[in-house]
Design a protein around this motif. Structure first.
Motif, short mmCIF file in Angstrom:
data_model
loop_
_atom_site.label_atom_id
_atom_site.label_comp_id
_atom_site.label_asym_id
_atom_site.label_seq_id
_atom_site.Cartn_x
_atom_site.Cartn_y
_atom_site.Cartn_z
N MET A 153 0.84 -1.18 0.00
CA MET A 153 0.00 0.00 0.00
C MET A 153 0.88 1.24 0.00
SD MET A 153 -3.30 -0.92 2.20
CE MET A 153 -4.01 -2.55 2.12
N THR A 154 0.32 2.30 -0.50
CA THR A 154 1.12 3.50 -0.68
C THR A 154 0.79 4.55 0.37
OG1 THR A 154 -0.49 4.45 -2.18
CG2 THR A 154 1.24 3.10 -3.17
N ASP A 155 1.56 5.62 0.35
CA ASP A 155 1.38 6.73 1.27
C ASP A 155 0.08 7.47 0.94
OD1 ASP A 155 1.64 8.81 3.02
OD2 ASP A 155 3.27 9.79 1.95
N THR A 156 -0.90 7.39 1.83
CA THR A 156 -2.19 8.00 1.55
C THR A 156 -2.16 9.52 1.68
OG1 THR A 156 -2.88 7.64 3.83
CG2 THR A 156 -3.50 5.97 2.22
N ASP A 157 -1.17 10.07 2.35
CA ASP A 157 -1.11 11.53 2.50
C ASP A 157 -0.86 12.22 1.17
OD1 ASP A 157 -1.51 11.28 5.22
OD2 ASP A 157 0.63 11.20 5.66
N ALA A 158 -0.11 11.58 0.29
CA ALA A 158 0.27 12.20 -0.97
C ALA A 158 -0.78 11.98 -2.06
CB ALA A 158 1.61 11.64 -1.44
N VAL B 137 -6.90 9.97 -3.71
CA VAL B 137 -7.66 8.78 -4.08
C VAL B 137 -7.34 7.64 -3.11
CG1 VAL B 137 -8.02 7.01 -5.84
CG2 VAL B 137 -7.90 9.42 -6.50
N HIS B 138 -6.06 7.44 -2.82
CA HIS B 138 -5.66 6.40 -1.88
C HIS B 138 -6.18 6.72 -0.48
CE1 HIS B 138 -2.34 4.29 -4.38
NE2 HIS B 138 -3.42 4.54 -5.08
N ALA B 139 -6.21 8.01 -0.13
CA ALA B 139 -6.75 8.41 1.17
C ALA B 139 -8.24 8.08 1.25
CB ALA B 139 -6.52 9.90 1.40
N PHE B 140 -8.98 8.33 0.15
CA PHE B 140 -10.40 8.00 0.11
C PHE B 140 -10.61 6.49 0.25
CE2 PHE B 140 -13.86 6.33 -2.52
CZ PHE B 140 -14.95 6.87 -1.85
N ILE B 141 -9.82 5.71 -0.46
CA ILE B 141 -9.93 4.25 -0.39
C ILE B 141 -9.64 3.78 1.04
CG2 ILE B 141 -8.92 2.06 -1.16
CD1 ILE B 141 -8.35 3.56 -3.88
N ALA B 142 -8.56 4.24 1.62
CA ALA B 142 -8.18 3.83 2.97
C ALA B 142 -9.26 4.20 3.98
CB ALA B 142 -6.85 4.47 3.36
N PHE C 269 -3.66 0.70 -5.31
CA PHE C 269 -3.75 0.61 -3.86
C PHE C 269 -3.44 -0.80 -3.37
CE2 PHE C 269 -6.16 0.30 0.16
CZ PHE C 269 -5.69 1.42 0.83
N THR C 270 -3.98 -1.79 -4.09
CA THR C 270 -3.81 -3.19 -3.68
C THR C 270 -2.78 -3.93 -4.52
OG1 THR C 270 -5.61 -3.78 -5.17
CG2 THR C 270 -6.15 -3.52 -2.84
N ASP C 271 -2.31 -3.29 -5.58
CA ASP C 271 -1.46 -3.97 -6.55
C ASP C 271 -2.20 -5.20 -7.10
OD1 ASP C 271 0.77 -4.22 -8.17
OD2 ASP C 271 1.86 -5.45 -6.72
N TRP C 272 -3.48 -5.00 -7.40
CA TRP C 272 -4.35 -6.05 -7.92
C TRP C 272 -4.98 -5.50 -9.19
CZ3 TRP C 272 -4.78 -10.94 -6.26
CH2 TRP C 272 -5.85 -11.70 -6.69
N PRO C 273 -4.86 -6.18 -10.33
CA PRO C 273 -5.22 -5.58 -11.61
C PRO C 273 -6.70 -5.55 -11.97
CG PRO C 273 -4.41 -7.80 -11.96
CD PRO C 273 -4.25 -7.50 -10.48
N THR C 274 -7.54 -6.25 -11.21
CA THR C 274 -8.93 -6.36 -11.64
C THR C 274 -9.91 -5.79 -10.62
OG1 THR C 274 -9.12 -8.60 -10.71
CG2 THR C 274 -8.43 -8.43 -13.03
N ILE C 275 -11.11 -5.55 -11.11
CA ILE C 275 -12.23 -5.07 -10.31
C ILE C 275 -13.36 -6.05 -10.58
CG2 ILE C 275 -13.87 -3.16 -10.04
CD1 ILE C 275 -11.53 -1.34 -11.08
N PRO C 276 -14.10 -6.48 -9.58
CA PRO C 276 -14.24 -5.94 -8.24
C PRO C 276 -13.12 -6.35 -7.29
CG PRO C 276 -15.66 -7.84 -8.46
CD PRO C 276 -15.03 -7.60 -9.81
N GLN C 277 -13.08 -5.64 -6.16
CA GLN C 277 -12.15 -5.94 -5.08
C GLN C 277 -12.92 -5.89 -3.77
OE1 GLN C 277 -8.55 -3.63 -5.10
NE2 GLN C 277 -8.20 -3.97 -7.27
N LEU C 278 -12.79 -6.96 -2.99
CA LEU C 278 -13.50 -7.08 -1.73
C LEU C 278 -12.57 -6.87 -0.55
CD1 LEU C 278 -16.15 -7.83 -0.18
CD2 LEU C 278 -15.32 -10.21 -0.23
N TYR C 279 -13.02 -6.07 0.41
CA TYR C 279 -12.31 -5.84 1.67
C TYR C 279 -13.22 -6.26 2.82
CZ TYR C 279 -8.93 -2.98 -0.82
OH TYR C 279 -7.96 -2.54 -1.69
#
Length: 115
Positions: free
Chosen positions: A1-6, A9-14, A70-80
């Protein structure tokens, strides 16, 4: 996972993953999936009776690409589930078939009931 501060979009996902027990990043909405893989994931979650939030990645190109990074996963959908990335529709289908998905939900304290 990446730095959500920068990355907003990643901040929204997190934040979305942190705020909701079960999140499905999908194409379309739970009431109107816009691809077969998203539809399958919704059907499985509905079948196990797990309450979930669906996030439509088709509404925003940055989100659609951001969730993959965010997940380093190439497809959608993604379940958390409870902040943990579970996988895409194939993994969800396989886990449902073996009972692993229901076990995971129970272990994480996700309420399940009849849909």
């Amino acid at each position: 996972m990446t730095d959500t501060d920068a990355d907003p979009v990643h901040a929204f996902i997190a934040q979305t993953v942190a705020d909701n027990a079960v999140v499905l990043f999908m194409k379309g909405t739970p009431d109107s999936p816009r691809c077969g893989f998203s539809s399958l994931a919704v059907q499985i979650l509905d079948h196990v009776g797990a309450p979930f939030v669906g996030v439509d990645v088709l509404q925003d190109e940055a989100l659609r690409e951001g969730i993959k990074a965010f997940t380093d996963w190439p497809t959608i959908p993604q379940l958390y589930v409870k902040g943990e990335f579970v996988g895409g529709s194939d993994i969800v289908r396989e886990m449902f078939g073996t009972g692993e998905l229901q076990t995971l939900m129970a272990e994480k304290g996700v309420p399940m009931g009849e849909a």
